[in-house]
Design a protein around this motif. Structure first.
Motif, PDB file in Angstrom:
ATOM      1  N   LYS A  44     -16.076 -15.063  70.740  1.00  0.00           N
ATOM      2  CA  LYS A  44     -17.368 -14.952  70.075  1.00  0.00           C
ATOM      3  C   LYS A  44     -18.179 -13.789  70.645  1.00  0.00           C
ATOM      4  O   LYS A  44     -18.081 -13.458  71.818  1.00  0.00           O
ATOM      5  CB  LYS A  44     -18.154 -16.257  70.220  1.00  0.00           C
ATOM      6  CG  LYS A  44     -17.545 -17.403  69.419  1.00  0.00           C
ATOM      7  CD  LYS A  44     -18.442 -18.618  69.471  1.00  0.00           C
ATOM      8  CE  LYS A  44     -17.868 -19.754  68.632  1.00  0.00           C
ATOM      9  NZ  LYS A  44     -17.811 -19.434  67.212  1.00  0.00           N
ATOM     10  N   GLU A  46     -22.137 -12.400  71.037  1.00  0.00           N
ATOM     11  CA  GLU A  46     -23.552 -12.739  70.905  1.00  0.00           C
ATOM     12  C   GLU A  46     -24.203 -11.737  69.955  1.00  0.00           C
ATOM     13  O   GLU A  46     -24.292 -10.548  70.242  1.00  0.00           O
ATOM     14  CB  GLU A  46     -24.233 -12.696  72.276  1.00  0.00           C
ATOM     15  CG  GLU A  46     -23.732 -13.773  73.236  1.00  0.00           C
ATOM     16  CD  GLU A  46     -24.034 -15.180  72.739  1.00  0.00           C
ATOM     17  OE1 GLU A  46     -25.038 -15.354  72.011  1.00  0.00           O
ATOM     18  OE2 GLU A  46     -23.264 -16.095  73.053  1.00  0.00           O
ATOM     19  N   THR A  47     -24.653 -12.231  68.791  1.00  0.00           N
ATOM     20  CA  THR A  47     -25.113 -11.310  67.772  1.00  0.00           C
ATOM     21  C   THR A  47     -26.452 -10.680  68.095  1.00  0.00           C
ATOM     22  O   THR A  47     -26.901  -9.784  67.393  1.00  0.00           O
ATOM     23  CB  THR A  47     -25.198 -12.032  66.412  1.00  0.00           C
ATOM     24  OG1 THR A  47     -26.082 -13.157  66.556  1.00  0.00           O
ATOM     25  CG2 THR A  47     -23.839 -12.509  65.984  1.00  0.00           C
ATOM     26  N   GLY A  48     -27.099 -11.132  69.148  1.00  0.00           N
ATOM     27  CA  GLY A  48     -28.318 -10.447  69.576  1.00  0.00           C
ATOM     28  C   GLY A  48     -28.065  -8.991  69.914  1.00  0.00           C
ATOM     29  O   GLY A  48     -28.965  -8.151  69.857  1.00  0.00           O
ATOM     30  N   GLU A  53     -28.914 -12.340  62.284  1.00  0.00           N
ATOM     31  CA  GLU A  53     -29.707 -13.554  62.424  1.00  0.00           C
ATOM     32  C   GLU A  53     -28.895 -14.696  63.036  1.00  0.00           C
ATOM     33  O   GLU A  53     -29.449 -15.562  63.697  1.00  0.00           O
ATOM     34  CB  GLU A  53     -30.247 -13.989  61.061  1.00  0.00           C
ATOM     35  CG  GLU A  53     -31.306 -13.039  60.500  1.00  0.00           C
ATOM     36  CD  GLU A  53     -31.946 -13.592  59.249  1.00  0.00           C
ATOM     37  OE1 GLU A  53     -31.667 -14.764  58.912  1.00  0.00           O
ATOM     38  OE2 GLU A  53     -32.720 -12.861  58.603  1.00  0.00           O
ATOM     39  N   SER A  54     -27.588 -14.701  62.817  1.00  0.00           N
ATOM     40  CA  SER A  54     -26.752 -15.762  63.366  1.00  0.00           C
ATOM     41  C   SER A  54     -26.743 -15.706  64.888  1.00  0.00           C
ATOM     42  O   SER A  54     -26.838 -14.645  65.493  1.00  0.00           O
ATOM     43  CB  SER A  54     -25.316 -15.616  62.854  1.00  0.00           C
ATOM     44  OG  SER A  54     -25.270 -15.797  61.449  1.00  0.00           O
ATOM     45  N   LYS A  55     -26.619 -16.890  65.482  1.00  0.00           N
ATOM     46  CA  LYS A  55     -26.577 -16.972  66.935  1.00  0.00           C
ATOM     47  C   LYS A  55     -25.269 -16.432  67.482  1.00  0.00           C
ATOM     48  O   LYS A  55     -25.234 -15.829  68.553  1.00  0.00           O
ATOM     49  CB  LYS A  55     -26.751 -18.434  67.371  1.00  0.00           C
ATOM     50  CG  LYS A  55     -28.079 -19.043  66.945  1.00  0.00           C
ATOM     51  CD  LYS A  55     -29.252 -18.333  67.590  1.00  0.00           C
ATOM     52  CE  LYS A  55     -30.571 -18.992  67.214  1.00  0.00           C
ATOM     53  NZ  LYS A  55     -31.720 -18.262  67.797  1.00  0.00           N
ATOM     54  N   LYS A  56     -24.165 -16.679  66.761  1.00  0.00           N
ATOM     55  CA  LYS A  56     -22.865 -16.236  67.226  1.00  0.00           C
ATOM     56  C   LYS A  56     -22.044 -15.718  66.054  1.00  0.00           C
ATOM     57  O   LYS A  56     -22.239 -16.118  64.909  1.00  0.00           O
ATOM     58  CB  LYS A  56     -22.111 -17.384  67.919  1.00  0.00           C
ATOM     59  CG  LYS A  56     -22.706 -17.806  69.251  1.00  0.00           C
ATOM     60  CD  LYS A  56     -21.866 -18.902  69.898  1.00  0.00           C
ATOM     61  CE  LYS A  56     -22.451 -19.306  71.243  1.00  0.00           C
ATOM     62  NZ  LYS A  56     -21.653 -20.382  71.895  1.00  0.00           N
ATOM     63  N   TYR A  94     -19.851 -16.728  60.893  1.00  0.00           N
ATOM     64  CA  TYR A  94     -21.225 -16.698  61.389  1.00  0.00           C
ATOM     65  C   TYR A  94     -21.699 -18.126  61.664  1.00  0.00           C
ATOM     66  O   TYR A  94     -21.659 -18.978  60.771  1.00  0.00           O
ATOM     67  CB  TYR A  94     -22.157 -16.064  60.352  1.00  0.00           C
ATOM     68  CG  TYR A  94     -21.803 -14.656  59.964  1.00  0.00           C
ATOM     69  CD1 TYR A  94     -22.367 -13.568  60.633  1.00  0.00           C
ATOM     70  CD2 TYR A  94     -20.923 -14.400  58.910  1.00  0.00           C
ATOM     71  CE1 TYR A  94     -22.058 -12.264  60.260  1.00  0.00           C
ATOM     72  CE2 TYR A  94     -20.607 -13.103  58.535  1.00  0.00           C
ATOM     73  CZ  TYR A  94     -21.181 -12.051  59.215  1.00  0.00           C
ATOM     74  OH  TYR A  94     -20.866 -10.755  58.852  1.00  0.00           O
ATOM     75  N   ASP A  95     -22.125 -18.409  62.876  1.00  0.00           N
ATOM     76  CA  ASP A  95     -22.777 -19.675  63.179  1.00  0.00           C
ATOM     77  C   ASP A  95     -24.264 -19.496  62.929  1.00  0.00           C
ATOM     78  O   ASP A  95     -25.024 -19.064  63.797  1.00  0.00           O
ATOM     79  CB  ASP A  95     -22.520 -20.072  64.640  1.00  0.00           C
ATOM     80  CG  ASP A  95     -21.077 -20.477  64.874  1.00  0.00           C
ATOM     81  OD1 ASP A  95     -20.460 -21.013  63.937  1.00  0.00           O
ATOM     82  OD2 ASP A  95     -20.563 -20.241  65.979  1.00  0.00           O
ATOM     83  N   THR A  97     -26.656 -21.784  62.177  1.00  0.00           N
ATOM     84  CA  THR A  97     -27.455 -22.762  62.915  1.00  0.00           C
ATOM     85  C   THR A  97     -26.487 -23.680  63.662  1.00  0.00           C
ATOM     86  O   THR A  97     -25.271 -23.484  63.634  1.00  0.00           O
ATOM     87  CB  THR A  97     -28.334 -23.603  61.968  1.00  0.00           C
ATOM     88  OG1 THR A  97     -27.485 -24.431  61.157  1.00  0.00           O
ATOM     89  CG2 THR A  97     -29.189 -22.718  61.073  1.00  0.00           C
ATOM     90  N   GLU A  98     -27.040 -24.704  64.283  1.00  0.00           N
ATOM     91  CA  GLU A  98     -26.185 -25.677  64.967  1.00  0.00           C
ATOM     92  C   GLU A  98     -25.231 -26.373  64.001  1.00  0.00           C
ATOM     93  O   GLU A  98     -24.122 -26.754  64.363  1.00  0.00           O
ATOM     94  CB  GLU A  98     -27.057 -26.736  65.653  1.00  0.00           C
ATOM     95  CG  GLU A  98     -27.890 -26.213  66.814  1.00  0.00           C
ATOM     96  CD  GLU A  98     -27.047 -25.939  68.040  1.00  0.00           C
ATOM     97  OE1 GLU A  98     -25.970 -26.558  68.163  1.00  0.00           O
ATOM     98  OE2 GLU A  98     -27.448 -25.096  68.860  1.00  0.00           O
TER      99      GLU A  98
END
Length: 418
Positions: A44, A46-48, A53-56, A94-95, A97-98
């Motif tokens: 994975k 980290e999309t930051g 927008e996805s977390k991962k 794309y994750d 959200t939880e």
């Protein structure tokens, strides 16, 4: 009355307590394969770091080159010719959200200049687009249900009725919605979909449009019901009943029904088995039946060189499929379009040999009986597949098959996962 019995049986199966992610009610070891290992997923990101927008984000893919050469005696019907094809896929998960995940797959495929067509790898008709795009959301509206909506691969009846054959060149995917529910190791799933995928070859009449279907599947964990330890084996370990029906709507309305059940377990002497039976209730015409039984025994003799032996029986009284994942279900020559497309009986005896150097060799001997439904095209076939993963990361495989009427086919494939 013709449609009532399978509908009631399927409803009873669906009401049984079950476990599932969407589309999990089938055995992933379906018969159609690509001569390469399972797809590999990357780690994975980290999309930051890349502003999504996805977390991962998970990114993976593969590229494949496949060559095929086939010959047959003059005047004997068979697909002669040479075919060269390339396929590349890129998958992004794309994750969001939880509970919500989006799956996106791009598919590029082409035949080389001068190549003959073979199966869905049609000369001059390449595919370059989105083959899968769906959202998978757990507990979307409450109640513990998992939803999948969009265009997705789907396998029903272990590839006998619906499948997305990984061997084929262009994607065979279905647009629809699936909803599933988990119950302590068991599963239920309801679905509605159409077969109007991006390749369009999968429709019974190419270019004529798609058909809408609905149905349900279930998985009953026998071991779970008996509350035995995970390492203990049962003659019956899992049952997977299913039901599918044409909705009577779409470009080519269908009112056919399908009903069947798959099962798996372990026999004495640690012989693994899986099998299934299905019936197609044809709205206009005769009903068809099909069955499959597969037995497999790990041997590990001669210092592991003779790794395992297997036996497979298939029988079909007529066309069962909408779009089956059945390449090599009736031999590499693929003379009858697979086990589920015609009135065909097969007996298949196989061994897996691991001589070392990370080489795997699969040898299969088949008997094929057309039972007079149409001209017999060979009644004995021998197939050999040799594969190896190299240190470069490339998996290479070669395959050769021939029958008693001097038809023969040769495959070579290179696959790289990324």
């Amino acid at each position: 009355m013709k449609h009532t019995l399978p509908a009631l049986s399927a409803l009873a199966a669906i009401l049984l307590p079950c476990h599932a992610m969407a589309q999990a009610c089938y055995d992933g070891e379906h018969a159609c394969f690509t001569f390469a290992p399972e797809r590999q997923e990357a780690g994975k990101i980290e999309t930051g770091l890349i502003g999504l927008e996805s977390k991962k984000l998970t990114f993976s893919g593969d590229i494949r080159l496949r060559l095929r050469d086939a010959t047959s005696p003059g005047g004997v019907p068979y697909a002669d010719g040479d075919q060269q094809a390339t396929r590349g896929r890129a998958r992004l998960i794309y994750d969001a959200t939880e509970n919500a995940r989006v799956f996106l797959e791009f598919n590029f495929s082409e035949t080389w200049a001068g190549s003959d067509s073979y199966s869905d790898a049609l000369a001059g008709e390449d595919f370059n687009g989105i083959s899968q795009l769906y959202m998978n959301v757990s507990d979307m509206f409450g109640g513990g249900f998992t939803w999948r909506v969009g265009r997705s691969e789907y396998i029903l009846a272990n590839g006998l009725i619906l499948g997305s054959c990984d061997y084929l060149q262009r994607p065979s995917t279905f647009t629809g919605a699936w909803v599933s529910r988990s119950f302590e190791g068991h599963a239920i799933e309801l679905f509605m979909l159409d077969d109007y995928g991006p390749g369009q070859f999968q429709a019974a009449n190419p270019g004529a449009g798609g058909v809408r279907y609905f149905g349900g599947t279930a998985k009953v964990d026998i071991k779970g019901l008996a509350q035995v330890d995970e390492d203990k084996r049962f003659v019956f370990e899992a049952l997977r009943p299913y039901y599918m029906a044409g909705s009577g709507e779409g470009d080519r309305p269908s009112n056919d029904d399908w009903f069947g059940i798959d099962a798996s377990g372990q026999l004495p002497w640690e012989i693994d088995w899986d099998g299934g039976w299905a019936r197609r209730f044809v709205d206009v015409g005769d009903d068809n039946d099909a069955m499959r039984l597969h037995l497999e025994k790990h041997l590990g003799v001669f210092d592991g060189v003779l790794d395992e032996a297997s036996y497979t029986l298939t029988d079909c009284t007529g066309a069962m499929h909408v779009n089956p994942a059945d390449f090599n279900t009736a031999g590499l020559l693929h003379q009858y379009g697979g086990a589920w497309r015609s009135n065909l009986n097969t007996n298949q005896f196989g061994v897996k040999v691991t001589p070392g150097l990370d080489i795997d060799i699969d040898v299969t001997a088949l008997t094929l009986n057309r039972r007079g439904a149409s001209p017999q095209q060979g009644d004995f076939e021998l197939d050999v597949i040799v594969g190896r993963m190299f240190a470069s990361g490339v998996h290479a495989s070669v395959a050769y098959g021939f029958d008693n009427d001097e038809r023969q086919v040769f495959f070579m494939q290179l696959t790289l996962f990324f």
